[in-house]
Design an enzyme around this catalytic site. Sequence first.
Site, short mmCIF file in Angstrom:
data_model
loop_
_atom_site.label_atom_id
_atom_site.label_comp_id
_atom_site.label_asym_id
_atom_site.label_seq_id
_atom_site.Cartn_x
_atom_site.Cartn_y
_atom_site.Cartn_z
N HIS A 104 0.84 -1.20 0.00
CA HIS A 104 0.00 0.00 0.00
C HIS A 104 0.87 1.25 0.00
O HIS A 104 2.07 1.19 0.27
CB HIS A 104 -0.90 0.02 1.25
CG HIS A 104 -0.11 0.21 2.50
ND1 HIS A 104 0.65 -0.78 3.06
CD2 HIS A 104 0.06 1.31 3.29
CE1 HIS A 104 1.26 -0.32 4.14
NE2 HIS A 104 0.93 0.95 4.30
N ASP A 106 0.69 4.95 1.92
CA ASP A 106 -0.08 5.59 2.98
C ASP A 106 -0.97 6.68 2.39
O ASP A 106 -0.51 7.56 1.67
CB ASP A 106 0.86 6.22 4.02
CG ASP A 106 1.65 5.15 4.78
OD1 ASP A 106 1.20 3.99 4.85
OD2 ASP A 106 2.73 5.51 5.30
N HIS A 268 4.67 0.18 0.20
CA HIS A 268 5.38 -0.65 1.17
C HIS A 268 4.51 -1.74 1.76
O HIS A 268 3.28 -1.73 1.63
CB HIS A 268 6.02 0.22 2.27
CG HIS A 268 5.06 1.10 3.00
ND1 HIS A 268 4.61 2.30 2.49
CD2 HIS A 268 4.44 0.98 4.20
CE1 HIS A 268 3.78 2.86 3.34
NE2 HIS A 268 3.65 2.07 4.40
N ARG A 284 4.68 6.84 14.00
CA ARG A 284 4.68 7.43 12.67
C ARG A 284 4.00 8.78 12.64
O ARG A 284 2.96 8.98 13.27
CB ARG A 284 3.93 6.50 11.72
CG ARG A 284 3.93 6.96 10.27
CD ARG A 284 3.12 6.02 9.41
NE ARG A 284 1.86 6.64 9.01
CZ ARG A 284 0.84 5.99 8.48
NH1 ARG A 284 0.90 4.68 8.28
NH2 ARG A 284 -0.25 6.62 8.14
C1 OGA Z 1 3.20 2.40 8.12
C2 OGA Z 1 3.32 0.99 7.81
C3 OGA Z 1 4.83 -0.80 8.12
C4 OGA Z 1 5.61 -1.39 9.22
O1 OGA Z 1 3.71 2.82 9.16
O2 OGA Z 1 2.63 3.13 7.32
O3 OGA Z 1 2.73 0.53 6.87
O4 OGA Z 1 6.50 -2.20 8.90
N1 OGA Z 1 4.14 0.32 8.58
O5 OGA Z 1 5.35 -1.08 10.39
MN MN Z 2 1.89 2.22 5.68
#
Ligand code: OGA
Ligand code: MN
Length: 298
Positions: A104, A106, A268, A284
Site C-alpha cells: 500500500h 499511505d 510498502h 509514525r
Molecule cells: C506504516 C506501515 C509498516 C511497518 O507505518 O505506514 O505501513 O513495517 N508500517 O510497520
Molecule cells: Mn503504511
Amino acid sequence: MMTLRPLPGPFGAEITGLDLAVAPDEAIFGRIVDALHEYAVVCIRDQRFAPPQHIDFSRRFGELEVHVQSSFNLQGFPEIYCISNCLDAGGKPLGLAEAGRVWHTDLSYMAEPSRCSLLHALEVPQDGEGRPLGDTMFANARMAYAALPAPAKARLAGLEAVHSYRQVYEKIVAKSKPGRQGLKPLSEEQKRKVPPATHPLVIAHPYTGAPILFCNDGITESILGLPEGEGPALLAELCAHVTKPAFVYRHKWQAGDLLIWDNIQTQHLAVDDYWLPQRRRMQRTTVKGRAPEAVRAA
Ligand code: OGA
Ligand code: MN
C-alpha cells in the site's frame, strides 16, 4: 558530521552523524529533502528524540495528518500514529499491530495523498540469534514505470484509478491471525471520513516531475475507462509489476531508525514474521501532500 550513503538494494539511502533532537538547519534539511526525492527512502540512524521533536521535524515537510484510526494515536500527540504488537500494563494495545500487511501507499485513498511518512523505531523484534524481524519492504513505482515498454506506457496514458480505505482495511482484517488484537469493523463515521478517491494512473511527481505508476494492491480498487473486463486484469498486472524484486528494497530495522519514505513514488509492505515476546514498537507521522496530476506517456 552528517554522512549519506546508498543502502544495499535498488534504491534507498542512509544518513548517519545527525541528531534530530536538535533541529537541523535549512542546508541540512534541504539535503534530506533532496535525498528523499532521489532515493525515495531515507533512513536516519540512531535517533532518540521525543514525540515533540518528531512532530516538529515532520512539520518541516508539510502539514501533518491525524490518522482516522484515532484510538492508535499517541495520547497527547494526535499527529503520532502508534504501530505496535505490545500491550500496556492493563492489557491495552500500544498501537495497531496489523499495520501495512498488504502492499500500500499511505493515504492513497485520500484526494490529497500523503507526501511522505516518518516512522521512528523504538523497539525492533529479534530472532534467537539477534537478527531483526519485522522488516518493511518498499517498492519503487518510479523505477517500475520507467521499466515499462513504450506501448504499455501509451496504454496507461489518460487512465484513472479508484483508491479505497475500506478495501485495504478489509484486506488487512481478512489476513489478521487468530489471537491478534482484533480489528473492529469501521464505524459509519470512519467510512464517511475516508470516501474513495480517484487519481490518474500515471502521475507526475509533484516535486521532481518524474512519472510514477500510482496504483497499489491494497488500496487501489479499480481502473476506470477501459472496456468491460480489462480493468481488473490490468490492475493486477501493474501491481505485480511494481513489486518485482528489481524495484524492491527491504529495510532491516535498527532501534533508533527514523525512516522517511516518499509516498508518491513508493509503496510498502510490513513483513509478518514475529510474535510476542518479540516486541515491536514504532511511531509514525504522516505529511499531507497535493492532489496528484496526470502525466502524458513519453
Ligand atoms: C506504516 C506501515 C509498516 C511497518 O507505518 O505506514 O505501513 O513495517 N508500517 O510497520
Ligand atoms: Mn503504511
